[in-house]
Design a protein around this motif. Sequence first.
Motif, PDB file in Angstrom:
ATOM      1  N   LEU A  25       0.868  -1.176   0.000  1.00  0.00           N
ATOM      2  CA  LEU A  25       0.000   0.000   0.000  1.00  0.00           C
ATOM      3  C   LEU A  25       0.902   1.223   0.000  1.00  0.00           C
ATOM      4  O   LEU A  25       2.043   1.171   0.474  1.00  0.00           O
ATOM      5  CB  LEU A  25      -0.936  -0.005   1.202  1.00  0.00           C
ATOM      6  CG  LEU A  25      -2.076  -1.032   1.138  1.00  0.00           C
ATOM      7  CD1 LEU A  25      -2.776  -1.158   2.483  1.00  0.00           C
ATOM      8  CD2 LEU A  25      -3.079  -0.667   0.060  1.00  0.00           C
ATOM      9  N   PRO A  26       0.434   2.370  -0.514  1.00  0.00           N
ATOM     10  CA  PRO A  26       1.376   3.452  -0.850  1.00  0.00           C
ATOM     11  C   PRO A  26       1.801   4.374   0.279  1.00  0.00           C
ATOM     12  O   PRO A  26       2.754   5.129   0.105  1.00  0.00           O
ATOM     13  CB  PRO A  26       0.614   4.248  -1.922  1.00  0.00           C
ATOM     14  CG  PRO A  26      -0.824   3.998  -1.644  1.00  0.00           C
ATOM     15  CD  PRO A  26      -0.902   2.601  -1.110  1.00  0.00           C
ATOM     16  N   LEU A  27       1.135   4.363   1.431  1.00  0.00           N
ATOM     17  CA  LEU A  27       1.480   5.305   2.497  1.00  0.00           C
ATOM     18  C   LEU A  27       2.615   4.767   3.363  1.00  0.00           C
ATOM     19  O   LEU A  27       2.576   3.628   3.827  1.00  0.00           O
ATOM     20  CB  LEU A  27       0.265   5.578   3.387  1.00  0.00           C
ATOM     21  CG  LEU A  27       0.525   6.477   4.604  1.00  0.00           C
ATOM     22  CD1 LEU A  27       0.859   7.902   4.175  1.00  0.00           C
ATOM     23  CD2 LEU A  27      -0.653   6.459   5.562  1.00  0.00           C
ATOM     24  N   ALA A  28       3.618   5.614   3.595  1.00  0.00           N
ATOM     25  CA  ALA A  28       4.686   5.318   4.552  1.00  0.00           C
ATOM     26  C   ALA A  28       4.757   6.472   5.545  1.00  0.00           C
ATOM     27  O   ALA A  28       4.587   7.633   5.169  1.00  0.00           O
ATOM     28  CB  ALA A  28       6.033   5.158   3.842  1.00  0.00           C
ATOM     29  N   TRP A  29       5.003   6.158   6.823  1.00  0.00           N
ATOM     30  CA  TRP A  29       5.147   7.226   7.815  1.00  0.00           C
ATOM     31  C   TRP A  29       6.153   6.815   8.885  1.00  0.00           C
ATOM     32  O   TRP A  29       6.446   5.636   9.065  1.00  0.00           O
ATOM     33  CB  TRP A  29       3.813   7.604   8.454  1.00  0.00           C
ATOM     34  CG  TRP A  29       3.020   6.490   9.067  1.00  0.00           C
ATOM     35  CD1 TRP A  29       2.043   5.756   8.469  1.00  0.00           C
ATOM     36  CD2 TRP A  29       3.137   5.969  10.400  1.00  0.00           C
ATOM     37  NE1 TRP A  29       1.536   4.826   9.333  1.00  0.00           N
ATOM     38  CE2 TRP A  29       2.176   4.934  10.531  1.00  0.00           C
ATOM     39  CE3 TRP A  29       3.944   6.282  11.492  1.00  0.00           C
ATOM     40  CZ2 TRP A  29       2.020   4.206  11.716  1.00  0.00           C
ATOM     41  CZ3 TRP A  29       3.786   5.556  12.679  1.00  0.00           C
ATOM     42  CH2 TRP A  29       2.833   4.540  12.778  1.00  0.00           C
ATOM     43  N   SER A  30       6.664   7.831   9.546  1.00  0.00           N
ATOM     44  CA  SER A  30       7.660   7.618  10.590  1.00  0.00           C
ATOM     45  C   SER A  30       7.089   8.024  11.940  1.00  0.00           C
ATOM     46  O   SER A  30       6.290   8.962  12.043  1.00  0.00           O
ATOM     47  CB  SER A  30       8.917   8.443  10.300  1.00  0.00           C
ATOM     48  OG  SER A  30       9.766   8.493  11.435  1.00  0.00           O
ATOM     49  N   ASN A  31       7.519   7.335  12.972  1.00  0.00           N
ATOM     50  CA  ASN A  31       7.125   7.708  14.330  1.00  0.00           C
ATOM     51  C   ASN A  31       7.667   9.077  14.727  1.00  0.00           C
ATOM     52  O   ASN A  31       7.202   9.675  15.709  1.00  0.00           O
ATOM     53  CB  ASN A  31       7.629   6.653  15.326  1.00  0.00           C
ATOM     54  CG  ASN A  31       9.131   6.425  15.234  1.00  0.00           C
ATOM     55  OD1 ASN A  31       9.616   5.920  14.223  1.00  0.00           O
ATOM     56  ND2 ASN A  31       9.867   6.805  16.264  1.00  0.00           N
ATOM     57  N   ARG A  32       8.605   9.619  13.949  1.00  0.00           N
ATOM     58  CA  ARG A  32       9.157  10.944  14.250  1.00  0.00           C
ATOM     59  C   ARG A  32       8.298  12.073  13.687  1.00  0.00           C
ATOM     60  O   ARG A  32       8.599  13.248  13.903  1.00  0.00           O
ATOM     61  CB  ARG A  32      10.591  11.061  13.719  1.00  0.00           C
ATOM     62  CG  ARG A  32      11.572  10.144  14.441  1.00  0.00           C
ATOM     63  CD  ARG A  32      13.003  10.341  13.965  1.00  0.00           C
ATOM     64  NE  ARG A  32      13.477  11.692  14.228  1.00  0.00           N
ATOM     65  CZ  ARG A  32      13.816  12.575  13.291  1.00  0.00           C
ATOM     66  NH1 ARG A  32      13.698  12.259  11.997  1.00  0.00           N
ATOM     67  NH2 ARG A  32      14.265  13.752  13.618  1.00  0.00           N
ATOM     68  N   GLY A  33       7.218  11.745  12.949  1.00  0.00           N
ATOM     69  CA  GLY A  33       6.264  12.779  12.600  1.00  0.00           C
ATOM     70  C   GLY A  33       6.246  13.215  11.151  1.00  0.00           C
ATOM     71  O   GLY A  33       5.905  14.366  10.872  1.00  0.00           O
ATOM     72  N   TRP A  34       6.574  12.330  10.206  1.00  0.00           N
ATOM     73  CA  TRP A  34       6.445  12.647   8.781  1.00  0.00           C
ATOM     74  C   TRP A  34       5.907  11.437   8.025  1.00  0.00           C
ATOM     75  O   TRP A  34       5.996  10.297   8.489  1.00  0.00           O
ATOM     76  CB  TRP A  34       7.784  13.096   8.177  1.00  0.00           C
ATOM     77  CG  TRP A  34       8.920  12.103   8.289  1.00  0.00           C
ATOM     78  CD1 TRP A  34       9.867  12.059   9.270  1.00  0.00           C
ATOM     79  CD2 TRP A  34       9.210  11.018   7.391  1.00  0.00           C
ATOM     80  NE1 TRP A  34      10.738  11.007   9.046  1.00  0.00           N
ATOM     81  CE2 TRP A  34      10.361  10.362   7.899  1.00  0.00           C
ATOM     82  CE3 TRP A  34       8.627  10.552   6.232  1.00  0.00           C
ATOM     83  CZ2 TRP A  34      10.921   9.251   7.275  1.00  0.00           C
ATOM     84  CZ3 TRP A  34       9.179   9.444   5.603  1.00  0.00           C
ATOM     85  CH2 TRP A  34      10.320   8.816   6.125  1.00  0.00           C
ATOM     86  N   GLY A  35       5.338  11.704   6.855  1.00  0.00           N
ATOM     87  CA  GLY A  35       4.816  10.637   6.015  1.00  0.00           C
ATOM     88  C   GLY A  35       4.984  10.965   4.549  1.00  0.00           C
ATOM     89  O   GLY A  35       5.155  12.135   4.169  1.00  0.00           O
ATOM     90  N   LEU A  36       4.921   9.930   3.691  1.00  0.00           N
ATOM     91  CA  LEU A  36       5.077  10.075   2.244  1.00  0.00           C
ATOM     92  C   LEU A  36       4.000   9.269   1.523  1.00  0.00           C
ATOM     93  O   LEU A  36       3.633   8.174   1.957  1.00  0.00           O
ATOM     94  CB  LEU A  36       6.440   9.556   1.773  1.00  0.00           C
ATOM     95  CG  LEU A  36       7.707  10.228   2.282  1.00  0.00           C
ATOM     96  CD1 LEU A  36       8.924   9.477   1.752  1.00  0.00           C
ATOM     97  CD2 LEU A  36       7.750  11.684   1.873  1.00  0.00           C
TER      98      LEU A  36
END
Length: 727
Positions: free
Chosen positions: A170-181
């Motif tokens: 699936l296309p969403l990626a995110w980080s626990n540090r507060g950003w996503g792509l």
Amino acid sequence: MPSKTHSDDVTQLFNLLSSISTKSSAADFAATDDLMLRIEAHAPGVFRLRFGALKHIQPERVSARAQQYADMLLARQDAVGELEVTEQAQGWRIEQGESVLEIDKDTFALRAYNGDQLLLQSQSLIATPQWQFALTLDPNDGIFGLGETTGDLNRRGAKLVSDHYADRVLPLAWSNRGWGLYVNTFERVEHDVALSQADQYQLTVHATVFDLFIFIGQPVEILNQYTALTGRAGQPGLWPMGVWLDQTQSQSIEQGYATIEQLKQLQVGVDVLNLAPPAALGFSADRPIFEWDAERIADVRDTMAAAEDKQCKLAASVFPGVAVGTALFDEWEDRGWLLINDDDGLAYTFKGNAVTAGKDFGLLDLTHKDAYKLWVERLRQSYDEGLGAVVIQAQYDLPDEITARGGESGAMLRTVYPLLARQALFDAFAGHKTPQEGLVASRDLYPSAHRFAWQLGPDVTNDWDGLAKTLQAALSVGNSGITAQTHQIGSASAPLDSMTPELYVRWLSMAVFSANFHFQAVDGLLPTSFDAETQKLIAHWLEWRYRLVPYVLGIIEESVRCGLPVQRALSLEFPDDPEALNWKHQYMLGSTLLVAPFVQPGDEIEVYLPKGSDWWDLSTGWRYEGGSRWVVKAGLDRLPVFGREGHMLCLGPKALNTSEFNSARLLEEVWMFGMPEHSPAVMRNKIRVMQMQGSSYIKGLEGLKILPSEGLEVKRRGAEVRISRAR
């Protein structure tokens, strides 16, 4: 796809960037070789960056088909935020409140900030001729989302290709540090998440335009913005919340009904009988009409009447095709309504599978509007005849030599086809109703899969590892925006030797605290397969399941508004607690309940209660401080579940079937975990909380039993309930 800017194999694409124009929501920049960059403040904390030729980013005319695909990717096309652009010595600073992007002129190095905190930074954008974009990862960056995994929820070390079915992307990626792509395309996207280089996340995009969304904020807000941007699921209704029973291929429908009656004697209710493959209905051999399999369903009215008598709905598999060697196959091949093999211009023949009863078949070209419309109309007829839900697996292995009528082929066709198939089913079963309470169940994953609420879980082994894997799969797709994934209680296709009574009860107790689950109608996996003591435990947990129905419905209603899943990984709810990231099998059921399922034998389990809240043990009523570990002893009639301070748990009545619910008033009891802090909503039962001087005045609880936690007092005054500290 962009062309190379130099003769080198790898070239820097943006070696000179200059500002063209700035508007309130967008800024345009010129680059070499007639390429441009547009940056939009798409929403608070959301930037959209598009790279490519002006004719693609701002076309003079958009074809109807291109607009259709754009709408299938984005529910909201227009930017609604505002930005400020400031030129700096090395480039530009683009601000949207606390969210900031900085871009260098000469290298296109990109940096994203939340206030003064640097969240992510990239190296230059290059083309080889694909678009390549590399982010430098912080050692503390956990990368979550990107689809289904039965392993570690942190995807660092993975390499995934969007159109490879086995990768489950699936296309969403995110980080626990507060950003996503999010890369906005149906074309192939390759995710190299710190595999080739330990500190880099490398994106390779095979598309004409590099269309990238960057999200800045806490993970729950990223999912909120992502689903607002790309679309959200509809409400599935009440009856799908009940227990499902998966029929085996050797069973008749009458045997399925008999099994339901046997289970009812054990105080085990069933709401849905899911018919086993092959498809119970499909296109006739010689006419473009849908027919029921006469060998399985001799009379549709009698079959549906029998289901109603058993207080259950029927679900059935369908497929968008027609058998090879039939008159209808030949007719549709002549019309060009089937997917065509480029090599010979004939309809492509797919090998038979379980759903087609082993018969080879051709697939309807769902990019053809007439073929799509016909399938929707025929499916709607089956809904009108009483079919409750449809199940589809349409993520076929489409070879590169197939080209659809609209010119789609390769990765594009492999990605968009299952979406078209599922959208057609939704249009048939829900699109014409208000509200759109249709249910289309599937294992298929693709961009926009989260617009459909009911995702089926994986087929796993009948052991403790299988339990852990189905849980990890649900948490991982939840991290990717899927509202609800169901669980199978065991697998009819796997050996049964390892399925013990202890494992079965632990598996069921976890699944009770989830979106939902399916029993398997096979000896060894049915409640009737176990001894009397185990059957009592099964009935105990199913009583809990039906009492939880109003709460789970409320979570899904919340998901429709904010995009959060039913089962939530601790990394999603508590990204600022580093310790919480280490507890991969614990999860939140909605925003109120923390669940610690057993994934190995024994009656003791270590539990971690995340920081930021205090927690109330549902079994004992004891209160625990957040940020602490505890060893909990729990027999098979208990599961470590903790209520979050300041939240409420809304429970329904005891029931064997959702038909026993009063749909106008689903609630029977409300449990308080400390002073209420906010207003949860449960379907058709709105609870409004107003805090005032240390008390909460609550409306919507008239006639309900209220169980306060220790130290609270409950007083009723007319239509209002006052919750206050004990004095």
